[in-house]
Design an enzyme around this catalytic site. Sequence first.
Site, PDB file in Angstrom:
ATOM      1  N   HIS A  22      31.870  35.174  29.305  1.00  0.00           N
ATOM      2  CA  HIS A  22      31.749  35.457  31.054  1.00  0.00           C
ATOM      3  C   HIS A  22      30.707  35.847  31.352  1.00  0.00           C
ATOM      4  O   HIS A  22      30.521  36.120  32.896  1.00  0.00           O
ATOM      5  CB  HIS A  22      33.067  36.577  30.420  1.00  0.00           C
ATOM      6  CG  HIS A  22      33.209  37.660  32.427  1.00  0.00           C
ATOM      7  ND1 HIS A  22      34.237  37.545  33.012  1.00  0.00           N
ATOM      8  CD2 HIS A  22      33.014  38.680  32.213  1.00  0.00           C
ATOM      9  CE1 HIS A  22      34.559  38.125  34.388  1.00  0.00           C
ATOM     10  NE2 HIS A  22      33.029  39.292  34.134  1.00  0.00           N
TER      11      HIS A  22
ATOM     12  N   ASP B 258      28.039  45.104  43.684  1.00  0.00           N
ATOM     13  CA  ASP B 258      27.147  43.741  43.427  1.00  0.00           C
ATOM     14  C   ASP B 258      26.137  43.536  45.014  1.00  0.00           C
ATOM     15  O   ASP B 258      25.362  42.973  45.174  1.00  0.00           O
ATOM     16  CB  ASP B 258      27.917  42.357  43.627  1.00  0.00           C
ATOM     17  CG  ASP B 258      28.449  42.788  42.085  1.00  0.00           C
ATOM     18  OD1 ASP B 258      27.944  42.572  41.503  1.00  0.00           O
ATOM     19  OD2 ASP B 258      29.081  41.953  41.538  1.00  0.00           O
TER      20      ASP B 258
ATOM     21  N   HIS C  51      38.382  38.983  38.449  1.00  0.00           N
ATOM     22  CA  HIS C  51      39.509  39.882  37.954  1.00  0.00           C
ATOM     23  C   HIS C  51      40.435  39.689  37.433  1.00  0.00           C
ATOM     24  O   HIS C  51      41.199  39.858  37.718  1.00  0.00           O
ATOM     25  CB  HIS C  51      39.404  41.501  38.597  1.00  0.00           C
ATOM     26  CG  HIS C  51      38.778  42.797  37.869  1.00  0.00           C
ATOM     27  ND1 HIS C  51      38.509  43.279  37.958  1.00  0.00           N
ATOM     28  CD2 HIS C  51      37.294  42.351  37.244  1.00  0.00           C
ATOM     29  CE1 HIS C  51      37.704  44.696  37.416  1.00  0.00           C
ATOM     30  NE2 HIS C  51      36.842  44.078  37.042  1.00  0.00           N
TER      31      HIS C  51
END
Length: 702
Positions: A34, A102, A80
């Site tokens: 990830h 972000d 997600h």
Amino acid sequence: MSLSDADHELVVAELGREPTTAEAALFENLWSEHCAYRSSRPLLSAFDSESPDVVVGPGDDAAVVAVSDDTYVTLGIESHNHPSYVDPYDGAATGVGGIVRDTLSMGAYPIALADSLYFGDFSEEHSRYLFEGVVEGIADYGNAIGVPTVTGSVDFHSDYEGNPLVNVACVGLLPAERLVTAEAQNAENKLVLVGNGTGRDGLGGASFASEDLAEDAETEDRPAVQVGDPYTEKLLIEANEDLVDAGLVQSARDLGAAGLGGASSELVAKGGFGAEIDLDAVHQREPNMNAMEILLAESQERMCYEVRPEDVEAVEEIAEKYDLGCSVIGEVAEGNYVCTFDGEVAVDVPAEYLADGAPMNDLDAVDPDQPERDLPRVDLSEAFEAVVGSPTTASKRWVYRQYDHEVGLRTAVKPGDDAAVMAIREAEKGLAFSSGANPKWTSAAPYDGARAVALENAINLAAKGATPLAAVDCLNGGNPEKPEVYGGFKGIVDGLADMCRDLSTPVVGGNVSLYNDSVTGPIPPTPTLAVVGTKDGYDAPPAAFSGEGTLLLVGTGGGALGGSEYLAHAGGSDKFPELPKNPAEVVAELAAVANDETTLAVHDVSHGGLAVSLAEMVTENAGADVTVDGALSLFDETPGRAVVETTDPERVRETFDGAAPVLELGEATDDGTLSLSVGEEQLVYTAEEIRVMRDVIARELD
């Protein structure tokens, strides 16, 4: 959580000793698939990421692209997926929160969201449960923070039953002088944590996202799912504005995957520094947390800022103004990344090795077989009603009406169209925004299907009169250790990269989500692409008939039905259709037609083919009288085509001369009826009959 034997040996060799418990956990998470892209990074060099408009490309929290000399937009996307299976509401909500932060970390204000969602068969109760929970989570979080969700996609496919996908993109806006990056600037600058207190939620989220979902994931993996608080996020958005406006931020990083450990180590490593961090100084909301928990908890609504020592007090005052927690947790330093806890050193490792030292995987790939043509005979009216009424192609109004898509007063073209258009008044530009993929296409042909996904998103922009500026991708795949899965994943990477290159559209960032595999099997290779484009002004032709013009089909059909909604209904197989050889020219000419004053409506042809496009364009007051030569023409899903309603057909033909064929379909009418002559057969549907067909989602869920 545990560090693999191979990685453990590498860490011991680098450190010259056994890692501490906290160090081992940090490496396990930051070296996970990830975070480190160990299986995908070797493939990502296929993407072109540069253009004169790209200010910040891949590697930061979000990309930055110029829409004018003085005005920039940010663009980011994330997944997600696993959290949204375990807890659909919180998993999806915190996905929104993460991509918004972000955006904040680049100094931008978030102005638009897109959600691309993928679930198992709509007929399955569990799929509908996940679908409803995810949409509610996105709506509640996005609405509460005041960021409009303006575009996206929803697909249903049986292979997502055990592992849905939730991909969320965000666009932000900033003046050029406000740009911030995630690269530490100077040693002795302070590291300041602002936002919610740190708890134990989301522990090991990065490693959890890098594993196949187990049968008991919904109960056993619940602690790895973060819990969001949108009201704190809204305060954080406004505090971030004040901090950036005041020039108090030297660099910033959102606390997402791998929590504080991930954000702080990556921030300093990017600048070539280390850090000295006092974990006891981190403000916490749970008692007796240990060093590993403080470092790796993925509690939401937190930002890490690099701040000059003389500015710390001003930062603390702004945090207090917005009732946010604030901790001076350490400083940027020369040397290693060092964390102390309870008077002892818990972590002492090279920051760059921790953040970027994971070895890449060398995996086998097997290319999928291409199907032969086997087209069954199906009753035409039955096929039309099944394709138009499929949950994948049906109206998504039930979804987007739950989103506040007009907050912020920039949404010039709203959800339900080919692309949203946001008014960037600061540059007198319209910013078109499209996001999505088609798993049926990429299941049938990963490489060509991904090329089609990129082209369709570009055509969505062109239908609103915009040309592509930049794109980000969310590359979703199954377990890459299976050669046939990795082969399909490699196909979607190469397909997206090649078509984006053909379209001169830089891919400036993105996200990779692998190990989307469960007891029901791997997901289809799913290359969600989010694309922005620009145009002069904010006006755009609608996707609905006006009832007053001639109807034209522009673009080349691919002559095949592979990956189509028609075959999903009828059975059989076919090769994937051929795509146009001059896609950039087709996109540019369609944008020119869309901006012409004689154009009354434009709508792309893709999912469900011409049948769905025409059905979507009918209103109570405007219909069409159309003739096509057969079922293949009606259900072919080749992207790169659009229906144009115009008062000057010859002008459209001249515009596309040498670029693509233009076929006259018929005339728009003012009676709200779709009349289709298909070879020797005739189909007639009123606007109300079409509405009932297309409202299958709302009918089942309301």
